[in-house]
Design an enzyme around this catalytic site. Structure first.
Site, short mmCIF file in Angstrom:
data_model
loop_
_atom_site.label_atom_id
_atom_site.label_comp_id
_atom_site.label_asym_id
_atom_site.label_seq_id
_atom_site.Cartn_x
_atom_site.Cartn_y
_atom_site.Cartn_z
N HIS A 32 -1.56 -0.78 36.08
CA HIS A 32 -2.79 -1.54 35.89
C HIS A 32 -3.52 -1.20 34.59
O HIS A 32 -3.96 -2.09 33.85
CB HIS A 32 -3.70 -1.30 37.09
CG HIS A 32 -4.78 -2.30 37.29
ND1 HIS A 32 -6.09 -2.07 36.96
CD2 HIS A 32 -4.75 -3.56 37.83
CE1 HIS A 32 -6.83 -3.13 37.28
NE2 HIS A 32 -6.04 -4.05 37.81
N ASP B 210 -9.24 3.58 34.55
CA ASP B 210 -8.25 2.87 35.36
C ASP B 210 -7.23 3.86 35.90
O ASP B 210 -7.52 5.05 36.00
CB ASP B 210 -7.57 1.77 34.53
CG ASP B 210 -7.29 0.53 35.36
OD1 ASP B 210 -6.34 0.58 36.16
OD2 ASP B 210 -8.01 -0.47 35.21
N SER C 41 -9.46 -8.37 37.25
CA SER C 41 -8.98 -7.20 36.51
C SER C 41 -8.69 -7.53 35.06
O SER C 41 -8.86 -6.69 34.17
CB SER C 41 -7.71 -6.64 37.16
OG SER C 41 -8.01 -5.94 38.34
#
Length: 564
Positions: free
Chosen positions: A274, A235, A462
């Site tokens: 994220h 990520d 996600s």
């Protein structure tokens, strides 16, 4: 204090080999195709690769070992031993620890070592040695047994490699009775783990049971995962000081392919929030504080991706997680382009990870399907996601807290499963968030999606993807010998159908939900049932074998009597 001797018995199925330098496992498989199945080539111990010979037709462990030793790529072959009926392997590395009696004459000791063709590896004192067997020696266990009988020797012990167990993250085998559910403060808000129908002080927008059945799965398995299972998250950056992502032994092989360092920290100015949120969904600690992940006792391999989706970058990421020992890989990203076809080079990099990782059992790779509400393999050519449609990955769509398709979730015939996440008409996901503040244009800003260490505003495929990855880690904690393809099949078989029943075809697949919503509880139950059935089968086979041996002995006696 006297120590009871260690009793060893040969494994009926496992043998171990050490390859010659420069020889790879796949080269061996091409020369010895009878050992080519993924379940045959198992984990390494002490520099040896374990090989399961049970499915090799017409050969027992001894014959299989002889075949492997004859292979040009094999340097050393040895039997594998067990100390009890738990099946835990012990591999003799070839070294022995030897203590000679004080009264033994030096020339006699030297003669004894020469007789057994032993090399001196290390001297620990006048009469203490680490020695190595050579090609002219018997195997290390037999050599140790022979030395123990000599009047010149006090101690002779073979060096045996066996799997370890980290004790500070999970209970050791046999201690499931000590299992307790997490009591993390925000677990009550994590409806994706257990949807009671009432969260955040309201019953609106929640449907009881619209979850991944994770809390129920923990209770059924009496497990929160195992620290030997490593879940890699590729990520944008990770707050490795976050209390839910840190702790002794929690982090494994961190890597930043943008900065080329082992500190994959967030780029604050780039707002890299994220990765931290995804990692929390998968493996957030069970520490009585904050949130908890789907497999909180599993460990995290944080990998910060590179600058683009070039073939070289993709090879680097998936090569890294494969080589560094990841069991599961979570990828909550894709190409920015609506039409993105994987090159053969990139596709093969993912395939190698999925098929050759984990010592041949394969890494379970999960990819988010995406948030554009389009087909991931549109036949008209309007949209194509090369990652999500890769045949070796689990493609994850999203459903909301009312057990409906998330309005944004991509769909298609390649979707494997859906998992609870955000969506219109429902709530978002509570997870870990980047902490601290950063300076931009002379003004201080709070880092993360929300102020503080946690956010209630995560979502999308996600979030669905690392939830599935965490559940895969939980399942592998229960049965670590499952191949990646078997994990994928188990998830498909145990998913529960949601939404319109007419959206499912005759094979039980829906373009919107895959094979249904992931169901951790049912998957755990199926694993338990299969394990129980396997144990019963072994018991029956053992009993039948005893009867056959007894009958054979009676026939021999009867034959002898008739001749007399």
């Amino acid at each position: 204090m006297s120590i009871a001797p260690l009793s060893l018995k040969k494994s009926e199925n496992l043998v171990a080999i050490k390859l010659k330098p420069g020889t790879e496992a796949r080269t061996l498989k091409s020369v010895a195709p009878q050992f080519s199945k993924s379940e045959n080539m198992q984990a390494e111990l002490g520099g040896f690769c374990l090989v399961n010979t049970k499915d090799v037709p017409g050969a027992d462990a001894d014959e299989s070992l002889d075949m492997l030793r004859a292979n040009g790529g094999v340097d050393v072959g040895t039997h594998v031993y067990e100390t009890s009926d738990d099946g835990v392997p012990f591999v003799p590395t070839g070294q022995l620890y030897v203590e000679c009696k004080a009264s033994a004459q030096k020339d006699k000791i030297q003669e004894l070592f020469n007789e057994h063709s032993l090399e001196i590896v290390e001297v620990r004192g006048e009469r203490e040695f680490i020695v190595q067997v050579t090609r002219d020696s018997e195997n290390p266990v037999k050599t140790a047994a022979s030395l123990q009988k000599s009047p010149l020797i006090d101690v002779a012990e073979p060096d045996l490699a066996t799997p370890g167990a980290i004790k500070n993250f999970t209970h050791p085998p046999g201690m499931a009775r000590d299992f307790v559910l997490p009591v993390d403060e925000l677990l009550k808000d994590q409806w994706h783990l257990q949807n009671t129908g009432e969260h955040h002080g309201t019953t609106m927008f929640f449907k009881k049971g619209a979850d991944a059945r994770v809390v129920a799965a923990w209770q059924q398995a009496k497990s929160l995962g195992d620290p030997t299972v490593v879940i890699a998250v590729i990520d944008d950056g990770f707050d490795l000081k976050h209390p839910d992502l840190s702790g002794e032994g929690k982090i494994v092989a961190p890597m930043d392919f943008t900065r080329n360092s082992n500190e994959p920290l967030p780029d604050m100015l780039g707002e890299d929030w994220h990765g931290t949120a995804c990692a929390g969904v998968a493996v957030g600690n069970a520490d009585s504080k904050g949130i908890v992940g789907a497999a909180p006792h599993c460990r995290l391999m944080p990998v910060r991706w590179g600058r683009d989706l070039s073939d070289r970058e993709i090879e680097n990421w998936f090569g890294w997680v494969k080589d560094q020992g990841a069991w599961v890989v979570s990828c909550s990203w894709g190409a920015a382009a609506k039409v993105f076809r994987l090159s053969r080079r990139a596709s093969r990099a993912i395939s190698r990870c999925a098929r050759e990782g984990r010592n041949g059992l394969g890494c379970v790779i999960c990819f988010a399907a995406g948030n554009d509400n389009h087909d991931i393999s549109d036949l008209s050519g309007q949209s194509l996601d090369g990652f999500a449609i890769h045949p070796d990955v689990i493609a994850v769509a999203a459903c909301n807290s009312l057990e409906q398709k998330s309005n944004y979730s991509n769909f298609g015939k390649e979707i494997t499963v859906c998992a609870p996440s955000s969506g219109a008409g429902g709530f978002r996901i509570t997870t870990s968030d980047v902490m601290g503040r950063f300076l931009r244009g002379g003004i201080w800003f709070e880092a993360g999606y929300s102020p503080g260490a946690f956010t209630h505003d995560f979502g999308g495929t996600s979030s669905a993807c690392p939830l599935v990855a965490g559940i895969c880690g939980l399942l592998l904690s229960i049965n670590p010998k499952m191949a990646a393809e078997d994990v994928k099949q188990l998830i498909k078989e145990t998913a529960r159908r949601i939404g319109d029943a007419n959206s499912y075809d005759t094979n039980g697949h829906s373009r919107f939900h895959g094979y249904g919503c992931i169901d951790a509880l049912t998957a755990v139950k199926v694993l338990s049932e299969r394990a129980s059935a396997g144990n019963k089968k072994k018991t029956r086979e053992k009993a039948n074998s005893s009867v056959r041996r007894s009958s054979s002995r009676k026939e021999k006696v009867s034959s002898s009597d008739s001749q007399n």
